[in-house]
Write an enzyme that holds these catalytic residues in place. Structure first.
Site, mmCIF file in Angstrom:
data_model
loop_
_atom_site.group_PDB
_atom_site.id
_atom_site.type_symbol
_atom_site.label_atom_id
_atom_site.label_comp_id
_atom_site.label_asym_id
_atom_site.label_seq_id
_atom_site.Cartn_x
_atom_site.Cartn_y
_atom_site.Cartn_z
ATOM 1 N N ASP A 175 9.258 -5.930 7.225
ATOM 2 C CA ASP A 175 8.744 -4.598 6.900
ATOM 3 C C ASP A 175 9.673 -3.925 5.886
ATOM 4 O OD1 ASP A 175 6.704 -2.738 7.188
ATOM 5 O OD2 ASP A 175 7.811 -1.553 8.653
ATOM 6 N N GLU A 176 9.153 -2.990 5.171
ATOM 7 C CA GLU A 176 9.907 -2.250 4.135
ATOM 8 C C GLU A 176 10.539 -3.201 3.121
ATOM 9 O OE1 GLU A 176 9.334 0.748 4.062
ATOM 10 O OE2 GLU A 176 9.225 1.619 6.070
ATOM 11 N N GLY A 218 -0.608 2.422 7.019
ATOM 12 C CA GLY A 218 -0.638 1.583 8.207
ATOM 13 C C GLY A 218 0.051 0.240 8.052
ATOM 14 N N LYS A 219 0.942 0.119 7.073
ATOM 15 C CA LYS A 219 1.601 -1.173 6.853
ATOM 16 C C LYS A 219 2.433 -1.614 8.053
ATOM 17 C CE LYS A 219 3.845 0.012 3.145
ATOM 18 N NZ LYS A 219 3.329 1.384 3.008
ATOM 19 N N SER A 220 3.217 -0.688 8.612
ATOM 20 C CA SER A 220 4.083 -1.060 9.742
ATOM 21 C C SER A 220 3.249 -1.380 10.977
ATOM 22 C CB SER A 220 5.079 0.068 10.048
ATOM 23 O OG SER A 220 5.925 0.272 8.934
ATOM 24 N N GLY A 279 0.857 -1.179 0.000
ATOM 25 C CA GLY A 279 0.000 0.000 0.000
ATOM 26 C C GLY A 279 0.891 1.226 0.000
ATOM 27 N N PRO A 280 0.323 2.400 -0.241
ATOM 28 C CA PRO A 280 1.133 3.620 -0.250
ATOM 29 C C PRO A 280 1.617 3.960 1.156
ATOM 30 C CG PRO A 280 -1.185 4.181 -0.395
ATOM 31 C CD PRO A 280 -1.105 2.676 -0.454
ATOM 32 N N MET A 281 2.450 4.981 1.251
ATOM 33 C CA MET A 281 2.919 5.424 2.563
ATOM 34 C C MET A 281 1.712 5.817 3.415
ATOM 35 S SD MET A 281 5.764 8.137 1.338
ATOM 36 C CE MET A 281 4.375 9.179 1.003
ATOM 37 N N ASP A 282 1.884 5.713 4.720
ATOM 38 C CA ASP A 282 0.870 6.176 5.674
ATOM 39 C C ASP A 282 -0.398 5.335 5.686
ATOM 40 O OD1 ASP A 282 2.530 8.207 6.321
ATOM 41 O OD2 ASP A 282 1.499 9.732 5.133
#
Ligand SMILES: [Zn+2]
Length: 233
Positions: free
Chosen positions: A105-106, A33-35, A28-31
């Site tokens: 992550d990342e 909530g992936k992390s 998903g894009p930044m922000d």
């Protein structure tokens, strides 16, 4: 395993048939909530008595940390370009530490080779791998590692927490803003959020999530336009 083999196992009552691990890619894009989702996933598995490792790279808080924009954080293994993820897991096993799953992550910033290593861990060691990252870069083109994840994953999931473009449409793409304009060329990975902190001769670089229309036409909205007018005054 072919369906014939599965039938044979069932017929033979072979309860030892390995379930195998699974490789899932959440993007998903930044922000979006992936992390946060990555840490929630770790918490859920740990609560079931499973043992895992959390990996990240280029976190906003520096090496060896996974932090989220809403303030959650924990220690993590820093994935450098040289890291062999299989060796990392084998080393834990050699020390008697179970590794049932990996939270990555990342993952869009990992090497393609590291994605292959993750697939090996799933297929040969029954480790579950949950990878989180951006699908595309600031030009809306796939990161090499993300491309490989999409090619190999058992499941690819677009993270549902919605981020909105300034216009109110779903924000799907990350734009790199250099000195107030949407960049179309440059290095694939540039750490942003330097606005106001960069040296006078260095451009300000930041990232903004935009809808597809505004990513493609470069319109950053009325707020950006009024900033532009203020600068003109
Ligand atoms: Zn828009």
């Amino acid at each position: 395993m072919s369906s014939d083999d599965s039938l044979a196992c069932v017929a033979a009552g072979d309860s030892r048939t390995r379930r195998g691990g699974s490789l899932k890619f959440f993007h998903g894009p930044m922000d979006c909530g992936k992390s946060t989702l990555a840490l929630q996933m770790d918490y859920n598995h740990a609560r079931q008595g499973r043992s895992g490792l959390v990996l990240t790279t280029i976190d906003r808080a520096g090496p060896g940390r996974l932090t989220t924009r809403i303030g959650l954080h924990r220690d993590a293994v820093e994935v450098t370009a040289e890291l062999d993820v299989r060796a990392l897991v084998r080393d834990r096993w050699a020390r008697g530490i179970h590794v049932d799953y990996l939270i990555c992550d990342e993952a869009s910033f990992y090497t393609v080779e590291q994605i292959e290593q993750l697939a090996d861990l799933v297929d040969y060691s029954d480790v579950d791998v949950y990878a989180f990252g951006l699908a595309t870069d600031f030009r809306s083109q796939l990161f090499p590692a993300s491309r490989r994840l999409i090619e190999l994953a058992d499941e690819v999931v677009r993270v549902q927490v919605e981020v909105l473009c300034w216009c109110g449409r779903p924000g799907l793409l990350n734009a790199r803003i250099v000195d107030g304009a949407v960049a179309r060329a440059g290095e694939q990975v540039v750490i942003g959020d330097t606005a106001g902190m960069s040296a006078p001769d260095e451009p300000d670089v930041r990232y903004q999530v935009l809808c597809r229309r505004h990513h493609r036409n470069g319109d950053l909205g009325p707020a950006a336009r009024s900033v532009g007018q203020l600068r003109l005054v």
